[in-house]
Design an enzyme around this catalytic site. Structure first.
Site, PDB file in Angstrom:
ATOM      1  N   GLU A 191       0.861  -1.181   0.000  1.00 28.08           N
ATOM      2  CA  GLU A 191       0.000   0.000   0.000  1.00 28.08           C
ATOM      3  C   GLU A 191       0.894   1.227   0.000  1.00 28.08           C
ATOM      4  O   GLU A 191       1.701   1.408   0.914  1.00 28.08           O
ATOM      5  CB  GLU A 191      -0.886   0.031   1.251  1.00 28.08           C
ATOM      6  N   ASP A 237      -6.576   9.798   9.697  1.00 31.15           N
ATOM      7  CA  ASP A 237      -5.284   9.282  10.125  1.00 31.15           C
ATOM      8  C   ASP A 237      -4.814   9.870  11.441  1.00 31.15           C
ATOM      9  O   ASP A 237      -5.065  11.031  11.745  1.00 31.15           O
ATOM     10  CB  ASP A 237      -4.225   9.572   9.050  1.00 31.15           C
TER      11      ASP A 237
END
Lengths: 410, 263
Positions: free
Chosen positions: B49, B60
């Site tokens: 990823e 995040d």
């Protein structure tokens, strides 16, 4: 025009939460079920007479609505043209229009059984309003505020703490309003089950832009009735300042289908709208993008990275704008202009000395535009400007900008 | 069939679990990041990823936020991120690459142009955090038409009523976010994750990979044991932030991969 529903400007958003191409629901999967739940609850509340009866009661007895429609006689004389009315939303409890919306959202949160309220704030006005209403209803309140804003809006930080709220200084990113919103969203993702996010402006994922607009529309509804009573007609021009755009949307919305009414939104031009990007004029200096749950005009670089806004007014210091404004801009129903820090400061001083009103720096942007256009209009041209906040919170900023040392008066 | 589909078919045939590693493109700088990404297949990573930096990563935690900031301060852009993937493809043509990030840089690049450029660089799938099924017409459907997988996140708040909607246009694999929270936060236990994975697998034949909060080889083993694989992101990014050498970062990744592969 209002008779033809298909051509009404008041039908948005559609079922996808879109105003034309703007708006939408650009959030992570964790939040999506909650956003849908909120939308369903708001749809139920919208047609619930008991909900609005409680709102009306609080608006009247707690906020002090209706706010006056004030004929600014000396300002009108001074500018020598159009007849100027000020919608006095700065006289609301907590000193700004923000509480109109907060009350609605907190009543919704209570209906949904949420016990923990989070909010983001820039200048601190929305944070103070949220802390106030949370105190009134005994709810836990956490306010995210950029570390930079915590410093320049210290009196509001203390107000929030007095009201029992926890103020969290945000240091992620650059520590401004957009970072405060990011951290509020992170909190929400983490505490999604018991927490209600009380957004302070007409932005964010659907249904926020619609919901906040509806709660703020009390401004425009009252304005329409009050001008009818005072002048027997509609205003010719509406003017309001825009950061995210909630006070402006609240004033504009009830007039959108009145074709004769010119509608002007005033963005913060900071040091000037040019390629140095030291401003917050998303519509005049940005382009469409996706941030904080909605598609709208944003200040961004060529790679789609979001830029920091710049304005003397912490309340306008946001790189985006509500999606409904983006749509009204694109279809041409409303006109959007920008005013620089220097022009806003001049308006601030004029308002103090001609009307005895110390305005917040946010509506000074609207007032500076009134100063530009009023002299060009005939005496029977009616301007209604939203005085959306009082200036107590800004006196330190203004003193600094004008070169006064506060100590000099001691 | 994309590289992702082929990889999971092969893993299934071998009875192995997948180890998925996340790193931010351009962190700590372009050259080091390129070296790390090109070294991941050799460290035992089954799916890479690649994080696409964004100024406002609202799902995040601090670790990934700071990685994005370092990358952006170093001048990382969408084009440069695709260039790193293209570089990887010079030496590796089988390890799938999933680009993970937020929609605005892609939208700003132009969706059609992005899909062409991503495909050309060697990207196989996309995870775009702020594009739920309600916004499928934006990128998900065009991406599938262009031959890229669109991988969706399922979360603890995705209830049975909503799950079919989340799975509908998902391809490649399903990424189960094991906690309600941001990246890098605390982890869920294997006992808590197992029934959730079963719930998803009852509704889809796609592999289910679990992430968020996995920090050690043992945790990778435990979580991979109750799913089709495990994702580690923040823990690797923390090593990069600390200034570990490329060799040390890759050795740590190899330990994590070995943990997941023991499952």
């Amino acid at each position: 025009m209002a008779d033809d529903l298909f051509n009404s400007f008041m039908n948005g958003p559609d079922e996808q939460g879109r105003f034309g191409d703007f708006g939408g629901r650009f959030v992570s999967e964790t939040l999506m079920p909650l956003i849908l739940e909120l939308e369903a609850e708001y749809e139920r509340a919208k047609t619930d007479e008991a909900f609005w009866a409680e709102m009306d009661d609080l608006w009247k007895h707690y906020v002090g609505r209706p706010s006056p429609m004030y004929f600014a006689e000396r300002l009108t004389e001074h500018l020598g043209g159009a007849k100027i009315y000020l919608k006095r939303d700065e006289l609301n409890h907590t000193g700004a229009h923000k509480i109109n919306n907060v009350l609605g959202q907190i009543l919704l949160a209570r209906r949904m059984g949420k016990t923990r309220i989070i909010a983001e704030t820039g200048a601190g006005q929305h944070g103070v309003a949220t802390a106030t209403v949370c105190a009134r209803f005994g709810l836990k309140c956490i306010v995210y505020m950029g570390a930079h804003d915590v410093e320049r809006q210290a009196p509001n930080v203390f107000r929030m703490r007095l009201l029992g709220a926890e103020v969290v200084p945000v240091t992620s990113g650059r520590g401004t309003l957009k970072d405060a919103m990011n951290d509020a969203l992170r909190d929400w993702v983490t505490n999604v089950r018991d927490t209600f996010y009380c957004i302070g402006t007409v932005a964010g994922p659907h249904p926020y832009p619609e919901m906040v607009r509806d709660f703020q529309s009390i401004i425009g509804k009252e304005a329409k009735e009050q001008l009818q009573e005072r002048e027997g007609r509609l205003p010719d021009t509406l003017i309001a300042a825009i950061g995210g755009g909630s006070n402006a949307m609240g004033l504009f919305y009830p007039f959108l289908d009145d074709a004769s009414v010119n509608i002007i939104g005033v963005e913060a031009g900071g040091k000037g709208v040019n390629n140095k990007m030291e401003h917050c004029a998303s519509l005049t200096g940005g382009r469409p993008g996706v941030l904080h749950g909605n598609r709208t005009y944003l200040l961004q670089d060529d790679d789609g990275q979001i830029l920091e806004g710049f304005s003397i007014s912490a309340g306008l210091d946001y790189p985006g704008i509500g999606p409904e404004h983006a749509w009204l801009h694109d279809i041409g129903r409303a006109q959007y202009v920008s005013i620089t820090d220097a022009e806003a400061l001049e308006a601030f001083q004029l308002c103090c000395t001609t009307e005895g009103i110390i305005p917040a720096l946010e509506p000074c942007h609207a007032l500076a535009h009134v100063m530009k256009i009023a002299p060009t209009q005939p005496a029977d041209h009616l301007i209604c400007m939203n005085m959306c906040g009082r200036g107590d919170k800004d006196i330190f900023t203004v003193a600094k900008a004008l070169g006064f040392e506060m100590g000099e008066f001691a | 069939m994309t590289r992702i589909d082929a990889k999971f078919a092969a893993l299934r045939a071998e009875g192995r679990k997948a180890f998925v590693a996340y790193v931010m493109a351009g962190d700590p700088d372009y050259a080091v990041s390129e070296e790390i990404i090109c070294g991941l297949p050799g460290a035992g990573v089954d799916v890479i990823e690649v994080g696409l930096p964004f100024t406002d990563p609202m799902a995040d935690g601090p670790t990934i936020q700071l990685a994005g900031q370092r990358a952006l301060e170093g001048g990382q852009t969408l084009k440069k991120t695709l260039a790193i993937v293209a570089k990887l493809r010079e030496t590796d043509t089988t390890t799938p690459v999933v680009m993970m990030g937020y929609y605005n840089p892609i939208y700003s690049h132009g969706v059609d142009k992005f899909l062409v450029d991503a495909k050309e660089a060697g990207v196989d799938g996309l995870i775009v955090v702020d594009l739920p099924p309600e916004e499928d017409s934006e990128l998900c459907i065009p991406a599938q038409a262009a031959g890229l997988n669109f991988i969706r996140l399922a979360t603890p708040t995705t209830d049975d009523k909503r799950l079919p909607k989340v799975l509908q246009n998902t391809s490649g694999f399903v990424y189960y976010v094991s906690i309600t929270g941001i990246t890098g936060a605390g982890s869920a236990s294997a006992e808590a994750v197992a029934p959730e994975v079963a719930r998803i697998k009852a509704k889809t034949d796609l592999p289910v990979i679990v992430g968020f909060g996995i920090k050690t080889p043992d945790a990778a083993e435990e979580i991979a044991g109750v799913a089709d694989g495990a994702v580690v992101g923040s823990a690797i990014v923390e090593r990069i932030a600390k200034g570990d050498s490329v060799a040390d970062v890759l050795a740590y990744v190899a330990d994590l991969a070995a943990g997941a592969h023991r499952a």
